[in-house]
Design an enzyme around this catalytic site. Structure first.
Site, PDB file in Angstrom:
ATOM      1  N   HIS A   1      -3.961   8.606   1.979  1.00 39.35           N
ATOM      2  CA  HIS A   1      -4.496   8.470   3.333  1.00 39.35           C
ATOM      3  C   HIS A   1      -4.060   9.628   4.227  1.00 39.35           C
ATOM      4  O   HIS A   1      -3.018   9.546   4.880  1.00 39.35           O
ATOM      5  CB  HIS A   1      -4.063   7.130   3.930  1.00 39.35           C
ATOM      6  CG  HIS A   1      -4.807   5.978   3.352  1.00 39.35           C
ATOM      7  ND1 HIS A   1      -5.933   5.425   3.953  1.00 39.35           N
ATOM      8  CD2 HIS A   1      -4.636   5.295   2.209  1.00 39.35           C
ATOM      9  CE1 HIS A   1      -6.402   4.445   3.202  1.00 39.35           C
ATOM     10  NE2 HIS A   1      -5.633   4.336   2.137  1.00 39.35           N
TER      11      HIS A   1
ATOM     12  N   CYS B   1      -9.425   7.242  -0.486  1.00 40.31           N
ATOM     13  CA  CYS B   1      -8.982   6.012  -1.146  1.00 40.31           C
ATOM     14  C   CYS B   1     -10.144   5.266  -1.824  1.00 40.31           C
ATOM     15  O   CYS B   1     -10.608   5.722  -2.855  1.00 40.31           O
ATOM     16  CB  CYS B   1      -8.185   5.153  -0.180  1.00 40.31           C
ATOM     17  SG  CYS B   1      -6.912   4.210  -1.042  1.00 40.31           S
TER      18      CYS B   1
ATOM     19  N   GLU C   1      -5.084  10.451   7.020  1.00 37.51           N
ATOM     20  CA  GLU C   1      -5.048  10.081   8.443  1.00 37.51           C
ATOM     21  C   GLU C   1      -3.716   9.442   8.814  1.00 37.51           C
ATOM     22  O   GLU C   1      -3.466   9.177   9.990  1.00 37.51           O
ATOM     23  CB  GLU C   1      -6.209   9.126   8.768  1.00 37.51           C
ATOM     24  CG  GLU C   1      -6.001   7.662   8.409  1.00 37.51           C
ATOM     25  CD  GLU C   1      -6.106   7.348   6.905  1.00 37.51           C
ATOM     26  OE1 GLU C   1      -6.284   8.288   6.107  1.00 37.51           O
ATOM     27  OE2 GLU C   1      -6.001   6.159   6.544  1.00 37.51           O
TER      28      GLU C   1
HETATM   29  N1  GLU Z   1      -9.084  -1.219  -2.563  1.00 42.40           N
HETATM   30  C1  GLU Z   1      -8.811   0.013  -3.213  1.00 42.40           C
HETATM   31  C2  GLU Z   1      -8.713   1.160  -2.212  1.00 42.40           C
HETATM   32  C3  GLU Z   1      -7.743   0.968  -1.101  1.00 42.40           C
HETATM   33  C4  GLU Z   1      -8.058   1.838   0.121  1.00 42.40           C
HETATM   34  O1  GLU Z   1      -9.172   2.326   0.253  1.00 42.40           O
HETATM   35  O2  GLU Z   1      -7.174   1.968   1.021  1.00 42.40           O
HETATM   36  C5  GLU Z   1      -7.553  -0.087  -4.041  1.00 42.40           C
HETATM   37  O3  GLU Z   1      -6.792  -0.998  -3.830  1.00 42.40           O
HETATM   38  O4  GLU Z   1      -7.305   0.729  -4.913  1.00 42.40           O
END
Ligand code: GLU
Length: 382
Positions: free
Chosen positions: A355, A272, A357
């Site tokens: 994600h 992410c 996980e």
């Molecule tokens: N803050 C980043 C990544 C989110 C994350 O790492 O879960 C976004 O909103 O795209």
């Protein structure tokens, strides 16, 4: 709780739309970026995921809190959202793991929430006009007054929020998923090998650390501003780049660190925010999506292999800026065909926008942890 005890609360969006409902959790005023999550389970993991720092989450599932909260489902030290928005709230949870009700938990952690909101209408609005700032208040019940505060609030684009959630000190994590919950026991329990992984903490979720540990990693979690020389002094087999909140392009210290670490040619895996930071380090750019992807059933893949994935992000890598001689796109989000994964063409370096996980969500993408470990293993034996 009877309706006569309910405390009125006001929600105002930056475009001036106002919704009235009742307070749950803490009273007071809170302002943040209003986003929606379509998951049907996992509200506690969402509330405590550091990637949601700075955001107010609309839960589209119509009743929140039925299974209460428990200490094991915390994804970090505390709830990280600025606020929560629900259609309805359960005050009397029923679950064998529950130790506290959701409203009591949010109250104890000073997080305001509002319920009694038409979350379908609100979500449609965000889908139509995009994520925007909003405020929830039990003390400012005048719409114009709250709107003024909401409009004065900074936008998410350009915000470096990593500093608020990255660990202040180095720590080591070696606790795997507990045996009762392990869904991949054949692969995770293969022998005595240990891999040292340095995880750069942009706001890491605990379940990522647990999955790495389950696959035999001893994880050294370091603050975002850790110098490259210190990272390499741990003599890691691989580098992990964590999830995290805010705008990746603003996390310049992280981007510079990853750029320098690429020269070590060590196996690297990003999730992410980690994926976005890796993209920047490779020379690509990110942009803000209209309303982001937040939920547990986002399809990702290429051609014949499709995974159902857990997602939570506002930003994405612009594919036109990816250096095509170095990397290829490994996954697309199949709803809107945005970049969901990249892979280096000649080095064991890869990342995903989603994600793997889970926590909450499906386990389709857990194999990525195995691939990371496999990359470290093959370099060890040559
Ligand atoms: N803050 C980043 C990544 C989110 C994350 O790492 O879960 C976004 O909103 O795209």
């Amino acid at each position: 709780m009877s309706l006569s005890d309910a405390i009125p609360a006001l929600l105002v969006l930056a475009d001036g739309t106002a919704y009235r409902g009742w307070s749950f959790g803490a009273t007071g005023t809170t302002i943040g970026e209003v986003v929606f999550n379509t998951g049907m389970t996992g509200y506690q993991e969402v509330l405590t995921d550091p990637s949601y720092c700075g955001q107010i989450v609309i839960f589209t599932y119509p009743e929140l809190g039925n299974t209460g909260v428990n200490p094991e489902d915390e994804e970090s030290l505390r709830p990280q959202v600025r606020g929560a928005i629900a259609r309805n709230i359960c005050h009397k949870p029923s679950n064998w793991r529950s130790t506290q009700s959701l409203p009591d938990y949010l109250k104890q952690n000073q997080i305001p929430g509002i319920y009694g909101i038409d979350t379908r209408a609100l979500t449609r609005k965000i889908r139509m006009f995009g994520a925007m700032n909003g405020g929830i208040s039990t003390e400012i019940l005048d719409e114009a007054e709250l709107l003024e505060q909401v409009q004065a609030f900074p936008n998410m684009a350009g915000l470096n929020l990593v500093k608020e959630v990255s660990t202040p000190q180095v720590y080591e994590w070696s606790e795997p998923t507990i045996p009762e919950w392990e869904f991949n026991p054949e692969t995770t329990a293969n022998g005595q090998e240990t891999f040292t992984v340095v995880a750069i903490d942009f706001g890491v979720k605990r379940n990522i650390l647990r999955r790495l540990a389950s696959y035999g990693c001893r994880v050294i979690v370091v603050p975002v501003n850790t110098p490259v020389a210190e990272i390499l002094s741990y003599n890691p087999d691989g580098i992990f780049l964590s999830n995290g909140p805010g705008d990746p392009s603003a996390v310049t210290e992280g981007i510079e660190t990853v750029k320098a670490l690429l020269e070590s040619q060590k196996p690297m895996f990003g999730i992410c925010m980690g994926h976005q930071i890796l993209g920047h380090a490779l020379g690509a750019e990110t942009f803000k999506l209209k309303f982001g992807h937040r939920g547990l059933n986002q399809p990702a893949g290429l051609q014949r292999r499709i995974e159902i994935t857990s997602q939570n992000h506002s930003f994405a890598i612009n594919p036109d800026t990816l250096p095509q001689t170095l990397v290829e796109i490994s996954h697309l989000n199949l709803n809107d065909r945005t970049v969901a994964g990249v892979r280096h063409k000649s080095l064991p370096i890869f990342s995903v926008q989603y994600h793997p996980e889970a926590s909450p969500g499906p386990h389709d993408a857990d194999y990525l942890f195995e691939q990371f470990v496999q990359a470290m293993r093959s370099l060890r034996t040559v």
